[in-house]
Scaffold this motif. Structure first.
Motif, mmCIF file in Angstrom:
data_model
loop_
_atom_site.group_PDB
_atom_site.id
_atom_site.type_symbol
_atom_site.label_atom_id
_atom_site.label_comp_id
_atom_site.label_asym_id
_atom_site.label_seq_id
_atom_site.Cartn_x
_atom_site.Cartn_y
_atom_site.Cartn_z
ATOM 1 N N ASP A 12 2.565 3.876 -15.585
ATOM 2 C CA ASP A 12 3.161 4.772 -14.597
ATOM 3 C C ASP A 12 2.196 5.033 -13.443
ATOM 4 O O ASP A 12 2.595 5.074 -12.272
ATOM 5 N N ASN A 16 2.883 3.901 -9.578
ATOM 6 C CA ASN A 16 2.817 4.852 -8.468
ATOM 7 C C ASN A 16 1.788 4.423 -7.425
ATOM 8 O O ASN A 16 2.014 4.572 -6.213
ATOM 9 N N ASN A 20 2.729 3.780 -3.644
ATOM 10 C CA ASN A 20 2.115 4.641 -2.633
ATOM 11 C C ASN A 20 1.202 3.887 -1.678
ATOM 12 O O ASN A 20 0.687 4.454 -0.714
ATOM 13 N N ASP A 123 9.838 12.231 -10.907
ATOM 14 C CA ASP A 123 9.435 11.372 -12.015
ATOM 15 C C ASP A 123 10.351 11.556 -13.219
ATOM 16 O O ASP A 123 10.826 10.577 -13.809
ATOM 17 N N ARG A 161 12.719 3.792 -8.136
ATOM 18 C CA ARG A 161 11.909 5.004 -8.228
ATOM 19 C C ARG A 161 11.463 5.447 -6.839
ATOM 20 O O ARG A 161 11.487 6.634 -6.510
#
Length: 225
Positions: A12, A16, A20, A123, A161
Motif C-alpha cells: 500500500d 501510494n 503520488n 483509503d 484508487r
C-alpha cells in the motif's frame, strides 16, 4: 483492530508513493533501500513488489531489477473502456441471478462505502469499493467473466484508487454504487448494466483531472525544472 500484514503494508505504501509521484515512471526500485525505509525484512518487500507487478504498476526485469511502469494515458483509457463493458455485463447478469445472501453482502459493502465517504477516508473507501464490485462479479454466475473482470481490476486498482482523490469523487461514486445496487435488487438487468458501465466510464470522462494529477509522473525521470 487487526494488524495489517507486512507485505500488505509495504504494498500500500509503495502504491501510494508511485501514485503520488515519489517514484517516477521508469525509476528503479532498490529492495535494500525499501527494506530500510519500511523497517522490514526482504520477504515482505519481495512479496509487495510481486503483487505490484501483477497489478501492472511495476515491472520486474530479470537480472536488471524492478522498475516503475512507464504509463501511457491513452492505454489507460482503453483499459477503462474494456473494464466498463465487463462491469456492465457482470451487473446485468447479477441482476438476473443474484441470491439473497449476496444481496445482503451488497448492502453491507454499500453501508461501509457510505461510512468511509462520510469520514472522507479515501483509503478505506477504496477497499470497501473493491468489496462492492467483488460481490457483483461473484454473483454474476459466469466464472470466466468473473476471472477476466478480476484480472483487469487488479491492473487498474492503483488508478481507480487515484481517481477517488478527484474533488467530490467519493460522494459521487457512492451515488453511482447506490444506483447499481438498486437496479440489481430490483432485477432490472438493463438499468444495472447501464449504471455499472457509466460508473467506470465517468472515470474516463474525468480524465482531464486524472491527467492533471498524473502529469508530473509522465515527465522523463531526472527532468530539471
Amino acid at each position: 483492530m487487526a494488524r495489517v500484514p507486512e507485505a500488505e503494508r509495504v504494498r500500500d505504501a509503495l502504491e501510494n508513493a508511485v501514485i503520488n509521484g515519489r517514484y517516477r515512471p521508469g525509476e528503479r526500485l532498490d529492495p535494500a533501500l525499501l527494506e530500510r525505509e519500511f523497517g522490514c525484512s526482504r520477504t515482505p518487500v519481495r512479496e509487495a513488489l510481486q503483487t505490484l507487478q501483477r497489478s501492472g504498476l511495476v515491472r520486474i526485469r530479470p537480472k536488471q531489477g524492478t522498475y516503475v511502469t512507464e504509463l501511457s494515458v491513452s492505454e489507460l483509457g482503453e483499459r477503462f473502456e474494456v473494464m466498463a463493458e465487463l462491469e456492465g455485463m457482470a451487473a446485468r447478469l447479477s441482476a438476473r441471478r443474484i441470491a439473497q445472501e449476496a444481496l445482503d453482502d451488497l448492502a453491507r459493502t454499500l453501508h461501509e462505502c457510505a461510512e468511509h465517504a462520510a469520514a472522507g477516508d479515501a483509503d478505506r473507501y477504496y477497499y470497501a469499493n473493491a468489496r462492492f464490485h467483488d460481490v457483483v462479479y461473484d454473483s454474476c454466475g459466469n466464472e470466466y467473466l468473473r476471472e477476466q473482470a478480476q484480472a483487469l481490476k487488479r491492473i487498474l486498482q492503483p488508478y481507480r484508487r487515484l481517481q477517488l482523490r478527484v474533488p467530490d469523487r467519493m460522494r459521487r461514486s457512492l451515488g453511482e454504487h447506490r444506483e447499481i445496487a438498486a437496479a440489481i435488487r430490483a432485477g432490472d438487468a438493463e438499468a444495472a448494466e447501464d449504471a455499472a458501465r457509466d460508473h467506470v466510464l465517468v472515470q474516463v470522462k474525468e480524465f482531464s483531472q486524472l491527467v492533471h494529477t498524473w502529469k508530473h509522473l509522465t515527465e522523463p525521470v531526472g527532468r530539471v525544472e
